[in-house]
Design a protein around this motif. Structure first.
Motif, mmCIF file in Angstrom:
data_model
loop_
_atom_site.group_PDB
_atom_site.id
_atom_site.type_symbol
_atom_site.label_atom_id
_atom_site.label_comp_id
_atom_site.label_asym_id
_atom_site.label_seq_id
_atom_site.Cartn_x
_atom_site.Cartn_y
_atom_site.Cartn_z
ATOM 1 N N GLN A 172 -44.738 2.253 7.401
ATOM 2 C CA GLN A 172 -44.764 2.443 8.848
ATOM 3 C C GLN A 172 -43.721 3.460 9.280
ATOM 4 O O GLN A 172 -43.990 4.345 10.107
ATOM 5 C CB GLN A 172 -44.505 1.099 9.551
ATOM 6 N N SER A 175 -44.868 6.908 8.196
ATOM 7 C CA SER A 175 -45.933 7.395 9.073
ATOM 8 C C SER A 175 -45.366 7.864 10.405
ATOM 9 O O SER A 175 -45.789 8.904 10.953
ATOM 10 C CB SER A 175 -46.972 6.289 9.300
ATOM 11 N N ASP A 176 -44.407 7.118 10.933
ATOM 12 C CA ASP A 176 -43.799 7.522 12.212
ATOM 13 C C ASP A 176 -43.073 8.853 12.075
ATOM 14 O O ASP A 176 -43.171 9.724 12.962
ATOM 15 C CB ASP A 176 -42.825 6.433 12.685
ATOM 16 N N GLU A 179 -45.503 11.662 11.920
ATOM 17 C CA GLU A 179 -46.057 12.001 13.231
ATOM 18 C C GLU A 179 -45.171 12.968 13.991
ATOM 19 O O GLU A 179 -45.643 13.806 14.757
ATOM 20 C CB GLU A 179 -46.270 10.724 14.052
ATOM 21 N N ARG A 185 -47.366 14.914 4.598
ATOM 22 C CA ARG A 185 -48.455 14.020 4.261
ATOM 23 C C ARG A 185 -48.278 13.454 2.846
ATOM 24 O O ARG A 185 -48.684 12.326 2.556
ATOM 25 C CB ARG A 185 -49.781 14.786 4.353
ATOM 26 N N VAL A 188 -46.306 10.275 2.956
ATOM 27 C CA VAL A 188 -47.125 9.150 3.409
ATOM 28 C C VAL A 188 -48.033 8.658 2.293
ATOM 29 O O VAL A 188 -48.170 7.440 2.070
ATOM 30 C CB VAL A 188 -47.957 9.557 4.647
ATOM 31 N N GLU A 192 -48.221 4.973 0.627
ATOM 32 C CA GLU A 192 -49.469 4.217 0.598
ATOM 33 C C GLU A 192 -49.825 3.779 -0.833
ATOM 34 O O GLU A 192 -50.247 2.638 -1.063
ATOM 35 C CB GLU A 192 -50.601 5.064 1.185
#
Length: 497
Positions: A172, A175-176, A179, A185, A188, A192
């Motif tokens: 999380q 991802s924040d 953003e 990427r 991230v 994941e």
């Protein structure tokens, strides 16, 4: 009492006190289970153990069976006959008859066959009692292993749950930051992927926990509920040589093998007795009644309808030639005795190797625990440092993920080493012959004593002294719910520190 004895007594007192404390807290801890409680339940309900006890009771019966061959034998018989067709030329054939008879045979001399057979049976009873001790220690070792497996796997599930939660938080946060353009990427995707792997590891850990709980149910007969941390084991040896010395004098497998050697030597005497004369005293008698159906064949002349007889004598049987069978039986018994002697050496070697191996495993895992604790502390500091360095841009997200994985791995290794050390230490006690109910102070009822049944049956002479019909002793597990992967709240019993 030496200082070593005092220390062993103190450790035993601590062991029993810890087990007793767990038992006293049982009503207050929502059915919390102690290791003593698990061992006591297995002692009462494990089918392997209860079946071994029944097998030993069957073994006890060989003594009165062999004794019976040297005791008097009394038998009777009776018959009633109706002659449906009487030959035409049999003028005085009876139409019916009632015959009764009896015989008493008293063995006077059997060449030592009975004496040696009884001795062999007694030795095998003692061997069976030692085997029962070995079975008991084996079941206890399995229960300790299953108990520790559940505790270990619960800890591993909790560690993996915590790791999944941390990785979800990391994902999380990653991802924040993606953003707002602070990360790529790739970062991230790495988060994941690591989370997906961690969730897979959690599923594996949960499956292992279910398997461990089912193994516990198989051995103990009940589901494991809130297992408490095990107490320190008592009377552990200071060196492998000390352990071997105790094992050679107390291991039940060695005791059983020694009694089998003694029994095989008695079997040689039994085989040799087949060449000796046998002397028996015999007393027999009979009674016959033709029930008024016997006639003389001469009109008006009656005959006696009843007859009786009795005889007494001595019977001597002397074997002269049997085609070499008796010599073959003696040689066979001698060879089996040689085999029993070699099997004793094999068992002794195995016990020595088992004792030394268990001691080495225990010591190795103790060292692994000490080293892994240092690794856990170091990886905890490393993870904290990597996170701090990542906040200032000198470490990547992958560095954090790797540090978290290393921290988890060392925690899992630590709880596994703790489990392995305890089980190996108990295996040392088992090899030494110090892991039976009488050594562990089990509570909940009188301990099973195989000598009680042996004393009950060894002199039994009555032919109608049957036991009650066999009944199931061990409880089945049909009603025990299937195990799940749920873990209790709070710190695990084997906490990585």
């Amino acid at each position: 009492m030496t200082d070593t004895d005092k220390k062993q007594s103190l450790r035993r007192a601590h062991w029993l006190a810890g087990l007793a404390a767990g038992a006293l807290l049982l009503p207050m801890a929502a059915q919390a289970e102690t290791l003593q409680g698990a061992l006591a339940k297995a002692y009462e309900n494990n089918p392997t153990l209860t079946g071994a006890r029944a097998g030993q009771r069957a073994n006890d019966e060989n003594v009165p069976i062999e004794k019976s061959y040297g005791l008097p034998d009394i038998g009777t018989q009776a018959s009633y006959e109706e002659n449906l067709i009487i030959p035409g030329n049999s003028f005085n054939a009876p139409g019916r008859s009632l015959t009764m008879g009896g015989q008493l045979t008293v063995p006077l001399y059997q060449g030592g066959a009975v004496r040696n057979a009884v001795r062999a049976a007694k030795f095998r009873v003692e061997a069976g009692q030692a085997d029962l001790r070995a079975t008991e220690a084996s079941i206890f070792s399995q229960v300790v292993g299953a108990y520790m497996d559940v505790i270990r796997d619960q800890a591993i599930v909790q560690l993996n749950q915590k790791n999944v939660a941390v990785l979800r938080t990391n994902l999380q946060a990653t991802s924040d930051r993606f953003e707002i353009g602070d990360l790529t990427r790739t970062d991230v995707a790495q988060s994941e992927a690591r989370l997906a792997l961690a969730e897979g590891d959690l599923r594996t850990a949960e499956a292992n926990l279910i398997a461990s709980r089912e193994g516990y149910i198989r051995l103990v007969g009940e589901a494991p509920v809130d297992l408490q941390a095990p107490p320190q084991l008592p009377n552990l040896p200071g060196t492998a040589e000390d352990a071997v010395t105790v094992a050679l004098g107390n291991n039940p497998d060695i005791e059983s093998a020694n009694e089998q050697v003694n029994a095989s030597k008695a079997d040689i005497g039994t085989a040799k007795s087949s060449r000796a004369p046998k002397v028996s005293a015999i007393l027999s008698g009979g009674y016959n009644n033709f029930l008024g159906s016997l006639n003389s064949g001469v009109p008006g002349v009656g005959v006696l309808q009843e007859t009786s007889n009795a005889a007494a004598g001595v019977q001597v049987t002397l074997p002269i030639f049997t085609g070499g069978r008796r010599s073959a039986q003696v040689r066979q018994a001698q060879s089996r005795s040689s085999q029993a002697i070699e099997q004793y050496i094999e068992v002794e070697r195995g016990v020595i190797a088992q004792t030394r191996g268990a001691y080495a495993a225990w010591q190795a895992n103790e060292r692994i625990i000490a080293a892994t604790r240092q690794a856990v502390s170091a990886n905890a500091l490393s993870l904290e440092g990597v996170r701090a360095e990542n906040s200032v841009g000198t470490r990547s997200i992958l560095d954090i993920l790797n540090a978290e994985q290393e921290y988890l791995n060392t925690q899992v290794q630590l709880v596994s080493a703790q489990r392995n050390s305890y089980v190996a230490a108990f295996s040392v006690l088992a090899a030494m012959g110090k892991a039976e109910a009488r050594d562990l102070g089990l509570e909940g009822g009188a301990l099973y004593d195989p000598e009680v049944n042996y004393r009950r049956v060894k002199g039994e002479l009555w032919d109608w002294a049957d036991d009650p019909a066999p009944q199931q002793v061990a409880n089945d597990t049909r009603a025990v719910p299937a195990a799940n992967a749920g873990v209790p709240e709070g710190p695990p019993a084997l906490a990585p520190q």
